[in-house]
Each structure stands twice: as C-alpha cells, then as structure tokens.
Motif scaffolding. Structure first.
Motif, short mmCIF file in Angstrom:
data_model
loop_
_atom_site.label_atom_id
_atom_site.label_comp_id
_atom_site.label_asym_id
_atom_site.label_seq_id
_atom_site.Cartn_x
_atom_site.Cartn_y
_atom_site.Cartn_z
N LEU A 231 1.36 -0.97 0.26
CA LEU A 231 0.39 0.33 -0.13
C LEU A 231 0.85 1.39 0.17
CD1 LEU A 231 -3.05 0.08 1.95
CD2 LEU A 231 -1.41 2.73 1.69
N HIS A 232 0.28 2.35 -0.96
CA HIS A 232 1.65 3.66 -0.90
C HIS A 232 0.88 4.44 -2.14
CE1 HIS A 232 3.03 2.07 -5.27
NE2 HIS A 232 2.92 1.39 -5.18
N ASP A 233 0.91 5.85 -1.55
CA ASP A 233 0.20 6.90 -2.52
C ASP A 233 -0.98 6.34 -2.75
OD1 ASP A 233 2.63 7.51 -2.04
OD2 ASP A 233 3.85 6.63 -3.61
N GLY A 234 -1.50 5.93 -1.63
CA GLY A 234 -3.26 5.72 -2.74
C GLY A 234 -3.66 4.66 -3.72
N VAL A 235 -2.43 3.94 -3.45
CA VAL A 235 -2.63 2.43 -4.35
C VAL A 235 -1.88 0.97 -3.68
CG1 VAL A 235 -1.31 1.34 -6.27
CG2 VAL A 235 -1.96 3.55 -6.82
N ILE A 236 -3.08 0.21 -3.79
CA ILE A 236 -2.98 -1.29 -3.89
C ILE A 236 -2.55 -2.34 -4.86
CG2 ILE A 236 -3.85 -2.62 -2.62
CD1 ILE A 236 -5.27 -1.09 -1.08
N ASP A 237 -0.87 -3.16 -4.47
CA ASP A 237 -0.37 -3.33 -4.90
C ASP A 237 -0.97 -5.30 -4.59
OD1 ASP A 237 0.32 -2.20 -6.75
OD2 ASP A 237 1.84 -1.62 -5.80
N GLU A 258 -2.68 -7.88 -9.30
CA GLU A 258 -3.00 -6.65 -9.39
C GLU A 258 -3.77 -5.20 -9.02
OE1 GLU A 258 -7.78 -6.97 -10.66
OE2 GLU A 258 -7.42 -8.37 -8.80
N THR A 259 -3.24 -4.60 -9.37
CA THR A 259 -2.84 -2.96 -8.46
C THR A 259 -4.40 -2.16 -8.66
OG1 THR A 259 -0.82 -2.26 -9.72
CG2 THR A 259 -1.99 -0.68 -9.26
N PHE A 260 -4.55 -1.80 -7.87
CA PHE A 260 -5.91 -0.82 -7.64
C PHE A 260 -5.65 0.06 -6.94
CE2 PHE A 260 -6.58 -5.26 -5.71
CZ PHE A 260 -8.06 -6.06 -6.71
N THR A 261 -6.07 1.56 -7.78
CA THR A 261 -6.56 2.81 -7.58
C THR A 261 -7.62 3.28 -6.68
OG1 THR A 261 -4.54 3.16 -9.27
CG2 THR A 261 -5.24 5.16 -8.00
N VAL A 262 -6.91 3.78 -5.95
CA VAL A 262 -8.38 4.18 -4.71
C VAL A 262 -8.55 5.75 -4.73
CG1 VAL A 262 -9.35 3.79 -2.78
CG2 VAL A 262 -8.04 1.93 -3.48
N VAL A 263 -9.71 5.81 -5.41
CA VAL A 263 -10.36 6.89 -5.21
C VAL A 263 -10.33 7.64 -3.46
CG1 VAL A 263 -12.15 9.10 -6.20
CG2 VAL A 263 -11.55 7.25 -7.31
N GLN A 264 -9.48 8.47 -3.64
CA GLN A 264 -9.93 9.24 -1.56
C GLN A 264 -10.26 9.94 -1.76
OE1 GLN A 264 -7.19 8.56 0.31
NE2 GLN A 264 -6.79 6.80 -1.80
N GLU A 265 -11.27 9.86 -0.63
CA GLU A 265 -12.24 11.06 0.24
C GLU A 265 -11.62 11.30 1.09
OE1 GLU A 265 -16.15 9.57 1.32
OE2 GLU A 265 -15.81 8.14 0.72
N PRO A 266 -11.92 12.95 1.46
CA PRO A 266 -10.44 13.27 2.36
C PRO A 266 -10.89 12.98 3.43
CG PRO A 266 -12.38 15.43 0.84
CD PRO A 266 -12.73 13.61 0.28
N GLY A 267 -9.69 12.11 3.89
CA GLY A 267 -9.90 11.66 5.53
C GLY A 267 -10.99 12.53 6.56
N LEU A 268 -10.55 13.48 6.66
CA LEU A 268 -10.85 14.62 7.89
C LEU A 268 -12.12 14.65 7.38
CD1 LEU A 268 -8.51 17.70 8.95
CD2 LEU A 268 -10.10 16.36 10.50
N ALA A 269 -13.10 15.05 6.77
CA ALA A 269 -15.30 15.14 6.06
C ALA A 269 -14.83 13.30 6.60
CB ALA A 269 -14.69 14.85 4.79
N VAL A 270 -14.36 12.56 5.92
CA VAL A 270 -14.81 10.89 6.50
C VAL A 270 -14.91 11.19 8.77
CG1 VAL A 270 -14.44 9.15 6.42
CG2 VAL A 270 -14.43 10.40 4.60
N ALA A 271 -13.67 11.79 8.87
CA ALA A 271 -14.31 11.52 10.48
C ALA A 271 -14.69 11.94 10.76
CB ALA A 271 -12.95 12.05 10.59
N VAL A 272 -15.19 12.94 10.47
CA VAL A 272 -16.30 14.59 11.05
C VAL A 272 -17.83 13.53 10.81
CG1 VAL A 272 -17.55 16.53 10.60
CG2 VAL A 272 -14.99 16.38 10.74
N ASP A 273 -17.84 13.21 9.48
CA ASP A 273 -18.88 12.21 9.28
C ASP A 273 -19.38 11.42 10.77
OD1 ASP A 273 -19.93 14.36 7.25
OD2 ASP A 273 -19.37 12.50 5.93
#
Length: 300
Positions: A231-237, A258-273
């Motif tokens: 796991l690195h830079d929003g990517v999972i190999d 297999e490489t997965f590029t994950v669309v990032q949600e703002p972590g703090l916004a998710v934390a607030v929710d």
C-alpha cells in the motif's frame, strides 16, 4: 453546535473541514483568534475554556491541543456533558484513558479519537476488498525529516497510525509480545522507533517510524498465506502467491499482480461524519475504547 479548542497545526485543518459547521473556537493566543476571525467571521471566539463551556449552544467539543493537555481538557468537557473529539494520542497513559471512560459512561458522553487512518479510503478498501489469506506479516514505514513534537515521542505521533490500522483490520486482536527500540537525537523524546509486535492471530508486525529520516515514506507491506500486498500513495498492489516444493524446501513466488488505485475521500471529512454518527449513538471503530487498546500495546 461544535466548539474547537486549539487552532494550531491540525486544528486549522479541522476548522477548514467543518466550515460553516464551526460554531466557536477557543485558543489562548490572541493572534490566532484574530486569524480565526478573518477566516470564519461567523464563529464565536473564546480565549478561556471555562467561558466557552458556559455557552449553552455548544453540544460537542473538539480538542486539538498539545497531547499533554488532552486529559485535563477532556475531563473538563465531559463534566460539562458535551460529546467529545480528542486528537491522537487521546492521553499518555492507560490510567488517564480509564478515568475518561469511567466519567463518559457516567455522564452518557461519547468520545471520538481521531485515528484518521481508519477513515482513509485506501485502508478501507484494503479491509473490505483484499483477501491475503491467514495474516502473517504487517510491515510499515512512516518516516520524514523534522516536525519534532515538543511533548510526545514519535510513537504517539506516527506509529499510532499503523497501530490503529492493525486494530481496524483485525477486530479483537490481542498483543502477545512486544519489543520497542527507540532513539532520540534532538530532545528527550524518541524521534526514531521500531516496534516489533506478535499477535494472537499469528500476525507479526514491524513498524518503523522516524522524524530524522532523509526521505518521506508512507508505505505498508502485508503478507498472508495466499497473497502479499503493498500500500502506497493511494495505490494497493496485490500479488497472488504460488508455492512450489523444490528439493525438499518450500519456494514461494508471485504468480500475478493486480493494482487498485483508490479514489480518495478527504479523511477529515469522513472523520467528521463518523463523529456525528457516534454522537447519534452509532458504533464506530475510532472511539475511546480503541485508544485504550492501542495505549496498552505501546505502554511499557
């Protein structure tokens, strides 16, 4: 209505995330309050916590101050019957966390702890979509140069992220053995640490964290009986493992990746929710009980 106590390095990010939901800010520094006034003219300003907590419109409080102040401020907030968000680390020993738990249960107050990596999109994808088989190894590197904390060591600043990830990925996991090696080069607080941990599900973890590294790294490697992961830079190999018996010894090789590029949600916004969900009575992972488990892992 949310009160933010502390508009420093991380408090600024929280305020920006809250935006119009930020009701009030409390900070002892007048220059800081002047800055808040310019950025959030709708927010009420307080330089004294007692005065701020006398505001009956406030229903929840976020504490983003220095770690050594967390316990005393959190206790004051709980006694005022407000729900509470504490930045990591929640406290600096288990005894303080136990007292906050006891008080919060007595008062019916819910406590959120900002272990933000548990709300990271990539980590969430890893938990929900990647199967490595029986877990064997968790190896992480969280390194950078500078940003020496004045009141806590590098474990509480950086390693706590990876410890919270382990707790999130493997609910109910128990620590069996640990070895913690630390060094300090600048002040009395360790600025480089390696944690070797053995858990009851067979997982071994090695966490390396540093404020004195010449390079910035944020990487996690995991191995299981069926696959390995990076796991690195929003990517999972993810690479499947192939086993071969050759001359009486076992040899494993990578069969496919297999490489997965994950669309990032703002972590703090998710934390607030998540904080709002906790206030409404929903169970979330990043609560004071998780903070206690992690504190028990690192406390000597």
């Amino acid at each position: 209505m949310i009160l933010l106590i502390g508009h420093g390095y991380w408090g600024k990010n929280i305020a920006k995330t809250l935006g119009d939901e930020l009701y009030a800010v409390c900070d002892a520094n007048q220059e800081t309050l002047n800055e808040v006034s310019r950025l959030y003219p709708h927010a009420k300003l307080y330089s004294n916590i007692d005065l701020a907590l006398n505001d009956s419109n406030i229903t929840a409080v976020i504490v983003a101050t220095k770690a050594v102040t967390h316990f005393d401020i959190a206790k004051q907030v709980i006694l005022s019957n407000r729900h509470l968000w504490i930045e990591k680390p929640a406290c600096l020993n288990v005894e303080e966390i136990d007292e906050l738990i006891s008080l919060s249960e007595e008062k019916g107050v819910r406590i959120f702890v900002d272990h933000i990596m548990c709300h990271d999109s990539t980590v969430k994808f890893l938990k929900e979509n990647v199967n490595l088989g029986k877990p064997l190894l968790f190896e992480s590197y969280r390194l950078h140069q500078g940003m020496f904390q004045p009141d806590v060591n590098v474990i509480y600043d950086l390693a706590i992220h990876d410890l919270s990830i382990i707790d999130y990925l493997f609910p109910g996991i128990e620590l069996l053995e640990k070895q913690i090696i630390t060094n300090n080069h600048v002040n009395e607080y360790a600025d480089h640490a390696v944690l070797n941990l053995k858990f009851n599900n067979g997982l071994r973890a090695t966490i390396t964290c540093s404020w004195v590294s010449p390079v910035k790294q944020r990487q996690i490697f995991m191995s299981g009986t069926d696959a390995v992961m990076h796991l690195h830079d929003g990517v999972i190999d993810v690479s499947k493992l192939k086993e071969e018996i050759n001359e009486n010894y076992l040899h494993t090789s990578l069969e496919s990746t297999e490489t997965f590029t994950v669309v990032q949600e703002p972590g703090l916004a998710v934390a607030v929710d998540a904080f709002k969900k906790l206030i409404n009575g929903e169970k979330i992972i990043t609560d004071i009980y998780q903070a206690k488990r992690i504190q028990q892992w690192v406390e000597k």
